[in-house]
Design an enzyme around this catalytic site. Sequence first.
Site, short mmCIF file in Angstrom:
data_model
loop_
_atom_site.label_atom_id
_atom_site.label_comp_id
_atom_site.label_asym_id
_atom_site.label_seq_id
_atom_site.Cartn_x
_atom_site.Cartn_y
_atom_site.Cartn_z
N ASP A 24 -1.68 14.41 16.92
CA ASP A 24 -0.60 14.93 17.82
C ASP A 24 -1.14 16.29 18.74
OD1 ASP A 24 1.67 13.75 17.33
OD2 ASP A 24 1.91 14.82 15.36
N HIS A 69 3.87 -1.17 3.75
CA HIS A 69 3.15 0.05 3.45
C HIS A 69 4.23 1.21 3.22
CE1 HIS A 69 0.04 3.15 4.06
NE2 HIS A 69 0.93 3.96 4.74
N PHE A 103 12.46 14.22 11.77
CA PHE A 103 10.88 13.56 11.90
C PHE A 103 11.21 12.27 13.01
CE2 PHE A 103 7.17 10.98 10.69
CZ PHE A 103 6.27 12.21 11.18
N SER A 116 0.90 -0.95 0.14
CA SER A 116 -0.05 -0.12 0.11
C SER A 116 0.85 1.26 -0.02
CB SER A 116 -0.83 -0.06 1.29
OG SER A 116 -0.30 -0.11 2.44
N GLU A 135 1.38 5.48 0.70
CA GLU A 135 0.81 6.83 1.46
C GLU A 135 1.15 7.87 0.76
OE1 GLU A 135 0.83 6.32 5.94
OE2 GLU A 135 1.58 8.64 5.84
#
Length: 305
Positions: free
Chosen positions: A114, A274, A224, A20, A22
């Site tokens: 968040d 993913h 990140f 998959s 994103e």
Amino acid sequence: MSSSAYRPSRYVSASRLKVSFEFFPPKNEEMEQTLWESVERLAPLNPSFVSVTYGAGGSTRERTHATVSRIVKETALKPAAHLTCVAATKDQVNEVIRDYWAAGVRHIVALRGDPVGGVGTAYTSHPGGYEGSPELIAGIKAIGDFEVSVSAYPEMHPESGSVERDIEMLKRKVDAGATRAITQFFFDNDLYLRYLDRVRAAGINIPIVPGIVPVQNFKQTAGFAARTGASIPDWLAKRFEGLENDPATRKLIAASVAAEQALDLVDRGITEFHFYTMNRADLVYAVCHLLGMRPEAAAAKAEAA
Ligand SMILES: Cc1cc2nc3c(=O)[nH]c(=O)nc-3n(C[C@H](O)[C@H](O)[C@H](O)COP(=O)(O)OP(=O)(O)OC[C@H]3O[C@@H](n4cnc5c(N)ncnc54)[C@H](O)[C@@H]3O)c2cc1C
């Protein structure tokens, strides 16, 4: 592993693999074009679904909806819309959910989101809003028979305090109706496999799909990772060392790191992935190619399904 060892990834049938992809909603026309070029490039690989993120604090509510709706209208892909509880009342979130149902969307990635003050600040639910992800999942299920995916954290979410509490939350999400978890990205496959053992030992049996991020920009990924509690191994930093002004080599390294990770996971029995595409197709397409995926085979598989 020695070079003569048997490596299942060299012989695995791509028809056994599921992928998959994103994407995030584009901010302007140029980004929109890049996104659609990427969607078109990756679509022939017949992903199980493609997901579209929801900006922090619901900031991309309209753009996420527009992107997902366009996927429904213009492609044969199955979209999954990300949705968070942040900064919205239950009524507002329910309206988004109903709009998705009306647009033909049947899969939501349900998240708490968040804190409004940013990562590292305390989370407080919005007055009149969903308290957290299990409550959101129950709300989604009350509106329509959506497929619901959720997040999972092989290195634990920074707010969890302990792996036990983290896995307890995953269990609550499954009990509320989630049927798939997608992990935060990670680079050490042992961490993911150990986490998987603990999740299974806790009686959680849904797929825990590894989230793979091709490192388009090492500095950005490391930043990140620091915010989300994912670790960056020293060997990874070393691989990108000295390449700050060499985008061509960086790209080759990024593809090889992601491919090495995915192939090792296949060797260890994992068949579902993913990919965090960052709206760019080339690295992800190359890794899928190495996994044996081909557009023609994907088309035949889609027809047979
Ligand atoms: C696959 C994936 C997709 C994502 N997509 C998006 C997106 O589209 N948009 C976006 O904004 N963010 C997204 N995120 C990031 C996510 O919103 C943040 O990590 C957020 O901080 C937690 O949301 P969650 O649903 O993962 O939390 P949950 O799984 O509900 O909780 C995470 C952990 O935090 C702890 N926790 C939860 N609530 C509290 C509380 N009130 N007090 C103390 N501890 C608590 C729990 O122990 C739990 O284990 C995504 C993350 C992943 C892994």
